[in-house]
Design a protein around this motif. Structure first.
Motif, PDB file in Angstrom:
ATOM      1  N   VAL A  10       0.858  -1.183   0.000  1.00 60.38           N
ATOM      2  CA  VAL A  10       0.000   0.000   0.000  1.00 60.38           C
ATOM      3  C   VAL A  10       0.894   1.233   0.000  1.00 60.38           C
ATOM      4  O   VAL A  10       2.083   1.158   0.357  1.00 60.38           O
ATOM      5  N   PRO A  11       0.372   2.381  -0.383  1.00 60.17           N
ATOM      6  CA  PRO A  11       1.176   3.607  -0.312  1.00 60.17           C
ATOM      7  C   PRO A  11       1.680   3.840   1.119  1.00 60.17           C
ATOM      8  O   PRO A  11       1.057   3.415   2.092  1.00 60.17           O
ATOM      9  N   GLU A  12       2.819   4.524   1.233  1.00 53.86           N
ATOM     10  CA  GLU A  12       3.428   4.753   2.548  1.00 53.86           C
ATOM     11  C   GLU A  12       2.475   5.484   3.490  1.00 53.86           C
ATOM     12  O   GLU A  12       2.391   5.169   4.671  1.00 53.86           O
ATOM     13  N   SER A  13       1.748   6.485   2.950  1.00 58.71           N
ATOM     14  CA  SER A  13       0.822   7.242   3.802  1.00 58.71           C
ATOM     15  C   SER A  13      -0.297   6.350   4.330  1.00 58.71           C
ATOM     16  O   SER A  13      -0.768   6.512   5.459  1.00 58.71           O
ATOM     17  N   THR A  14      -0.730   5.378   3.519  1.00 59.05           N
ATOM     18  CA  THR A  14      -1.777   4.459   3.955  1.00 59.05           C
ATOM     19  C   THR A  14      -1.283   3.583   5.093  1.00 59.05           C
ATOM     20  O   THR A  14      -2.001   3.348   6.076  1.00 59.05           O
ATOM     21  N   TYR A  15      -0.035   3.091   4.984  1.00 60.90           N
ATOM     22  CA  TYR A  15       0.499   2.252   6.051  1.00 60.90           C
ATOM     23  C   TYR A  15       0.711   3.062   7.334  1.00 60.90           C
ATOM     24  O   TYR A  15       0.452   2.563   8.436  1.00 60.90           O
ATOM     25  N   LYS A  16       1.147   4.315   7.194  1.00 62.81           N
ATOM     26  CA  LYS A  16       1.308   5.162   8.377  1.00 62.81           C
ATOM     27  C   LYS A  16      -0.050   5.431   9.036  1.00 62.81           C
ATOM     28  O   LYS A  16      -0.146   5.519  10.260  1.00 62.81           O
ATOM     29  N   LEU A  17      -1.078   5.558   8.216  1.00 64.67           N
ATOM     30  CA  LEU A  17      -2.420   5.721   8.781  1.00 64.67           C
ATOM     31  C   LEU A  17      -2.801   4.479   9.577  1.00 64.67           C
ATOM     32  O   LEU A  17      -3.329   4.585  10.694  1.00 64.67           O
ATOM     33  N   TYR A  18      -2.537   3.315   9.013  1.00 59.43           N
ATOM     34  CA  TYR A  18      -2.821   2.066   9.725  1.00 59.43           C
ATOM     35  C   TYR A  18      -2.137   2.055  11.101  1.00 59.43           C
ATOM     36  O   TYR A  18      -2.723   1.612  12.100  1.00 59.43           O
ATOM     37  N   GLU A  19      -0.909   2.564  11.191  1.00 57.92           N
ATOM     38  CA  GLU A  19      -0.174   2.558  12.454  1.00 57.92           C
ATOM     39  C   GLU A  19      -0.803   3.483  13.490  1.00 57.92           C
ATOM     40  O   GLU A  19      -0.541   3.338  14.690  1.00 57.92           O
ATOM     41  N   LEU A  20      -1.634   4.409  13.044  1.00 57.52           N
ATOM     42  CA  LEU A  20      -2.284   5.346  13.966  1.00 57.52           C
ATOM     43  C   LEU A  20      -3.689   4.899  14.382  1.00 57.52           C
ATOM     44  O   LEU A  20      -4.335   5.560  15.195  1.00 57.52           O
ATOM     45  N   LEU A  21      -4.149   3.785  13.832  1.00 53.77           N
ATOM     46  CA  LEU A  21      -5.531   3.371  14.096  1.00 53.77           C
ATOM     47  C   LEU A  21      -5.702   2.853  15.514  1.00 53.77           C
ATOM     48  O   LEU A  21      -4.819   2.213  16.073  1.00 53.77           O
ATOM     49  N   ASP A  22      -6.893   3.125  16.087  1.00 50.90           N
ATOM     50  CA  ASP A  22      -7.280   2.626  17.413  1.00 50.90           C
ATOM     51  C   ASP A  22      -8.513   1.754  17.276  1.00 50.90           C
ATOM     52  O   ASP A  22      -9.346   1.952  16.370  1.00 50.90           O
ATOM     53  N   ILE A  23      -8.656   0.813  18.196  1.00 51.80           N
ATOM     54  CA  ILE A  23      -9.896   0.050  18.262  1.00 51.80           C
ATOM     55  C   ILE A  23     -11.058   1.021  18.486  1.00 51.80           C
ATOM     56  O   ILE A  23     -11.002   1.885  19.357  1.00 51.80           O
ATOM     57  N   GLY A  24     -12.081   0.892  17.671  1.00 53.73           N
ATOM     58  CA  GLY A  24     -13.241   1.783  17.748  1.00 53.73           C
ATOM     59  C   GLY A  24     -13.284   2.815  16.646  1.00 53.73           C
ATOM     60  O   GLY A  24     -14.343   3.392  16.392  1.00 53.73           O
TER      61      GLY A  24
END
Length: 508
Positions: free
Chosen positions: A93-107
């Motif tokens: 995935v694009p780098e920005s997409t993976y960085k977004l994934y790293e910021l995700l929280d449950i909920g």
């Protein structure tokens, strides 16, 4: 700093990080190709090798779990009570997409697009090619959010209850099916759905205390509807011969597991019918609604079997005899004898004494659906007299699972007799009965134009839903039951403290 405050600050900081990546923390419209239940249905029963040609999907949901594994991760998204796994891998995935994934929280609520595949364990999964951020969660879900149990929290924060407890969602889907079934059945029988006023200059149609409100422009006190009955019967006078309303009623009474001051009723009226016609109609309606809501006329309520296949019929006097607690049961002559009734009850009239004995000994033991008919005149001011027995009226109530779920009668259509009944109710009110009926002159006038003989009935949607979802309390089947206000939450102030000033936000 309290743990909750620290978590709130951390998540507020993540909003800025999400924005720096070029994503909005509170996104706009997001078009999906499938809902999660649709994806699961599409692939139900298919083996991994049968996902050919590959299926591309675009889905959305709330993150239920996150499992991070080095440069990849698995997440479960929840939508409409069902979950689906997604898989994201760095480099795919694009780098920005993976960085977004790293910021995700449950909920968090996100969207994802990608291709379906099955993992080695056979779990249906979306191989993510793109992520979309739709809404940031600021408060932590309960630690064991897959089964929120605190009753106070569940009722007060129903949105959290719906997220955490799949069974709660099913209750309200069943409730909707119950209403849909009743509406469909009545429509098929030629009934017309109508609407009547919720704010009324006079309250009537039930024995209850009203809520009072005020119209400023007219400088007029009004009452929130306790029942739509008198308005629906005006429509019978006007020639609408089969009418019904699914209505909200408001009664200023106590709160219990069986009572909420705001509740939903189905009321329906049929010209040229009587209470026996309504009994048969009730049996047919309830049997079919049980089938539509649960798949069967036989259900279980609080550990006891309840069979909606037929509606048993007992007079109130017969019910007192059948369920009398002593081996030496009273005779029919006993329960007809005013002196015997008064000796066995603290009530002051034979009619109210009969009702008291019924409610004490019989009502809690009525498990299978039962119509209790022939009520005392003094507690039934809108019912027609029973021929040959002036002390009784043609009225019945329906009980099931120990709950009263319906009330019906042959409608009184004699304006002179109705006026006399209202006057008796006024005398009771003058004696201190705050739930007695008031005089409704316009209703008397309507009857004076001629109302056809009719049967009418009200069925409690909330209690019927309790039965068909095996719910112990009425609060379990009302999305937002009435509760005392809780103490100051302080959340608004905390969010205000975290928010930038207008100048800092570039809004000055």
């Amino acid at each position: 700093m309290a743990l909750e405050d620290e978590l709130l600050r951390q998540r507020h900081d993540r909003i800025a990080q999400i924005q720096q990546l070029g994503f909005s923390p509170y996104g706009h419209a997001f078009e999906t190709s499938h809902s999660i239940p649709e994806v699961r249905a599409l692939c139900a029963g298919k083996k991994p090798e049968e996902l050919d040609p590959p299926i591309d999907v675009r889905i959305a949901g709330r993150i239920q779990s996150i499992r991070r594994m080095g440069k990849a991760g698995f997440l479960h998204l929840l939508q409409d009570g069902e979950k689906l796994q997604i898989y994201i891998k760095k480099g795919a995935v694009p780098e920005s997409t993976y960085k977004l994934y790293e910021l995700l929280d449950i909920g968090d609520i996100i969207g994802a697009s990608g291709r379906l595949f099955c993992t080695k364990t056979g779990e249906l999964t979306v191989q993510v090619t793109e992520l979309f951020f739709l809404s940031k969660i600021m408060l932590a879900l309960p630690e064991k959010w897959h089964g929120l149990e605190d009753i106070e929290t569940r009722y007060r924060q129903r949105y959290l209850d719906l997220i955490a407890n799949p069974d709660v969602r099913r209750i309200f889907l069943t409730r909707a099916n119950i209403i849909r079934s009743l509406r469909r059945q009545l429509d098929a029988r030629g009934f017309l759905e109508v609407e009547t006023p919720m704010m009324q200059p006079l309250y009537g149609g039930a024995v209850a205390r009203p809520f009072v409100t005020h119209h400023n422009t007219l400088d007029l006190d009004l009452y929130l509807r306790i029942a739509p009955e008198l308005y629906l019967k005006r429509l019978l006078v006007g020639g609408l011969e089969r009418v019904y309303e699914i209505n909200r009623n408001f009664r200023n009474e106590g709160i219990s597991t069986h009572h909420n001051p705001e509740f939903t009723m189905l009321e329906f009226y049929q010209a040229y019918a009587d209470y026996r016609v309504m009994m048969q109609l009730s049996e047919d309606l309830l049997r079919q609604v049980a089938i539509d809501a649960t798949g069967s006329p036989q259900i279980t309520y609080q550990g006891r079997a309840v069979d909606f296949t037929r509606l048993r019929r007992l007079s109130m006097r017969e019910a007192v005899i059948e369920f009398w607690p002593d081996a030496a049961k009273p005779s029919l002559d006993n329960v007809r004898d005013p002196e015997w009734l008064l000796r066995h009850s603290k009530e002051t009239t034979p009619g109210t004494a009969l009702v008291d004995l019924f409610e004490t000994h019989a009502e809690p033991r009525l498990i299978d659906p039962t119509a209790i008919y022939d009520f005392p005149l003094e507690i039934s001011p809108l019912s027609k007299n029973k021929p040959g027995d002036p002390d009784l009226v043609e009225r019945f109530e329906i009980f099931a699972g120990g709950l009263e779920i319906g009330n019906a009668f042959t409608e009184l259509n004699d304006p002179q007799e109705q006026r006399r009944r209202f006057e008796l109710q006024l005398a009771r009110k003058a004696g201190g009965d705050q739930e007695a009926h008031v005089m409704d002159e316009d209703y008397i006038r309507a009857l004076s134009y001629g109302m056809p003989p009719a049967g009418g009935e009200g069925i409690g949607i909330d209690r019927l839903t309790m039965l068909l979802t095996d719910s112990k309390s009425i609060r379990d089947v009302i999305l937002f039951p009435l509760l005392r206000p809780e103490g100051e939450i302080g959340l608004v102030d905390k969010l205000r403290q975290l928010a930038p000033t207008p100048a800092a936000a570039g809004l000055s």
